[in-house]
Structure formats: C-alpha cells, structure tokens
Design a protein around this motif. Structure first.
Motif, PDB file in Angstrom:
ATOM      1  N   TYR A 199      46.081  39.239  25.845  1.00 57.60           N
ATOM      2  CA  TYR A 199      45.870  40.173  24.744  1.00 57.60           C
ATOM      3  C   TYR A 199      45.155  41.414  25.271  1.00 57.60           C
ATOM      4  N   LEU A 200      45.683  42.584  24.924  1.00 60.52           N
ATOM      5  CA  LEU A 200      45.130  43.849  25.404  1.00 60.52           C
ATOM      6  C   LEU A 200      44.559  44.662  24.253  1.00 60.52           C
ATOM      7  N   GLY A 201      43.339  45.197  24.463  1.00 64.40           N
ATOM      8  CA  GLY A 201      42.735  46.120  23.517  1.00 64.40           C
ATOM      9  C   GLY A 201      42.195  47.324  24.268  1.00 64.40           C
ATOM     10  N   VAL A 202      42.603  48.532  23.874  1.00 65.58           N
ATOM     11  CA  VAL A 202      42.141  49.763  24.514  1.00 65.58           C
ATOM     12  C   VAL A 202      41.237  50.510  23.550  1.00 65.58           C
ATOM     13  N   ILE A 231      38.698  46.966  17.119  1.00 68.30           N
ATOM     14  CA  ILE A 231      39.582  46.729  18.261  1.00 68.30           C
ATOM     15  C   ILE A 231      40.837  46.002  17.786  1.00 68.30           C
ATOM     16  N   ARG A 232      41.996  46.535  18.185  1.00 67.04           N
ATOM     17  CA  ARG A 232      43.270  45.919  17.849  1.00 67.04           C
ATOM     18  C   ARG A 232      43.927  45.424  19.141  1.00 67.04           C
ATOM     19  N   PHE A 233      44.256  44.150  19.173  1.00 67.65           N
ATOM     20  CA  PHE A 233      44.852  43.563  20.365  1.00 67.65           C
ATOM     21  C   PHE A 233      46.373  43.514  20.252  1.00 67.65           C
ATOM     22  N   GLN A 234      47.032  43.672  21.402  1.00 69.70           N
ATOM     23  CA  GLN A 234      48.476  43.473  21.509  1.00 69.70           C
ATOM     24  C   GLN A 234      48.710  42.343  22.511  1.00 69.70           C
ATOM     25  N   LYS A 235      49.708  41.536  22.239  1.00 64.20           N
ATOM     26  CA  LYS A 235      49.970  40.383  23.096  1.00 64.20           C
ATOM     27  C   LYS A 235      51.103  40.677  24.069  1.00 64.20           C
ATOM     28  N   ALA A 236      50.840  40.476  25.343  1.00 63.67           N
ATOM     29  CA  ALA A 236      51.869  40.658  26.368  1.00 63.67           C
ATOM     30  C   ALA A 236      52.703  39.384  26.483  1.00 63.67           C
TER      31      ALA A 236
END
Length: 267
Positions: free
Chosen positions: A152-155, A142-147
């Motif tokens: 933190y979002l992981g799809v 899982i790779r998270f992106q920070k808003a």
C-alpha cells in the motif's frame, strides 16, 4: 550585537547553547547559515556542531525539564520553521540561567517549559501544537493505493516533518500488510514490510512508479481491485454530498486545500 551562525540542525542549536555559556555571552542572536546578517553587525561566531557538546546540553535539560518539556523541544523542531530557532535557543538558555540566578531550587518553576507567561516558551509551545495538529491530520487524510504485489502506497507533502511521528500509528493499525508512506517534499519515506519500519530514499525519483505531484500509482502496477475501489469511493463521496448543505468554508477548515491533490475523493 552578538551573532551566532549555525547549521540549522538541533545538534547545532544545542552546541550554540553550549558556546554561549562557555564564552559567557548573553543576548545572542542566532541565525542559520544562509540567513542575512543584520546591518553593522560584528563578525559572527561560527558554531561548529559538536555532538559531544550537544549531548552534554541535552543531558542537562533532562535534569531540568520533565518528559513533556523535552517532548515539546523535539516535536517543535520537526516544524522546520526558521522562526523557531531564536525562541528555542532563548528558552533552553533560560532553563540553565534560571538555575544559576536563583539560589533556592524551591523558587524555580517545576518545569520552565510550562511557563506560558514567557514569550519564548509560548512560541515553542505553539509551534509544537502546530506540528501535533498536522500529525493528526496526516493520520486522517493519508490515502493509500494498493499495488499488484500487495504493498500500500501513500504520498504526502506536509508542511512539517511529521513522518517520524505517524509511523508507529500505521505500523499498529496496518500491522498485517506492507506499506510505504513517502514525503514528496522532503524526498524520503518509511516502508513497513509486516515486521519492521525502515527509512528509505530513492536515488532517482524520476524512476519511481508513482507520480510525486499527486501520489497516483502507475496504472501498470496498480491493483485492479484498487482501481475499482477508487472509483467506488469517488462515487460514494459525491453521493453523500448534499448541495443544499455544502459549506466550502467549513470544508476548507476541516480539510485544507493543500491535502487535496493526494486524496482520491478530490481527484
């Protein structure tokens, strides 16, 4: 041939087990609603899911199986594999029939779910292993992106329904920051606000601020620092890749292609 039709839920399967004993029917072929009936089959028995019956069966299993055996049943069910229905139904029926057929309890296996010589038990156990293996991979890939708001979002789109198995891991590991892990394949996710984890769904996925096909967050809500970190991560990944030592077959074994679309270093 005795055919049972059920709604493809665990409670429905447990109800089917109850019905098979109540109706004194063995050698039942269990089919999920929508599956094709065999040619020349008799009129199928429609299993009406009953939570009370399902609970009675489960309580019976708690008396007969260890926690490991019960865990194997619940984990394997998260595979969502239609091929699991029949062996799981058979295995549960055998747990109760073994008790009836053998007069001395000492002659029973301590835990029928550990009887790897039984084909149905082996099928359920192998399914459980596949689910647990993907659970491990989800924790790794899982790779998270920070808003911009700090979330933190992981799809993900796992083969099996493993989100319920990984939330505790991330709530423990990232307990000081809010995150959302969303299953694009099953259209639900879990959100952690720094205190509790809750299950969420979106009424209209077309309006969510991220792309479900690759997990990328919309540029207008993506943190500026995260944009930089993503680029640095891609550069680092390419820099440490030694062409002379590349082994695509090994890489695919360790990191299956189906995970790549959500991984920063592969996009």
């Amino acid at each position: 041939m005795i055919i049972y039709l059920f709604d493809n839920t665990l409670d429905g399967l447990l109800t089917a087990v109850f019905d098979s004993f109540f109706l004194k029917q063995q050698d039942v072929t269990l089919l999920a609603e929508g599956e094709l009936l065999p040619l020349f089959a008799d009129e199928p028995h429609q299993v009406v899911t009953d939570t009370e019956k399902a609970e009675r069966v489960w309580k019976g299993l708690e008396k007969q199986l260890s926690k490991e055996g019960l865990h194997m049943i619940t984990i394997s069910w998260l595979s969502e594999e239609r091929a699991l229905n029949q062996p799981l139904f058979n295995m549960i029926c055998k747990v109760f029939r073994q008790k009836r057929d053998i007069s001395h309890r000492s002659a029973l296996p301590l835990d029928f779910a550990k009887n790897a010589s039984d084909d149905d038990v082996l099928a359920v156990r192998n399914t459980c292993r596949r689910v647990l293996h993907e659970t491990l991979r989800m924790k790794q890939f899982i790779r998270f992106q920070k808003a911009k708001d700090g979330t933190y979002l992981g799809v993900v789109s796992p083969d099996h329904n493993v989100l319920p198995l990984i939330t505790d891991h991330f709530a423990d590991r990232f307990n000081d920051q809010p995150w959302l892990i969303y299953d694009a394949k099953r259209h639900y996710g879990y959100n952690y606000d720094g205190k509790i984890v809750i299950r969420i769904t979106f009424e209209n996925e077309a309006e969510v601020p991220f792309d479900l096909s690759n997990g990328k967050m919309d540029a207008d809500i993506l943190s500026e620092n995260d944009q930089l970190f993503q680029q640095l991560w891609r550069t680092y990944f390419k820099a440490i890749c030694i062409k002379e030592r590349m082994n695509p077959k090994k890489q695919l074994s360790d990191m299956p292609r189906r995970y790549w679309k959500y991984m920063t270093e592969k996009n």
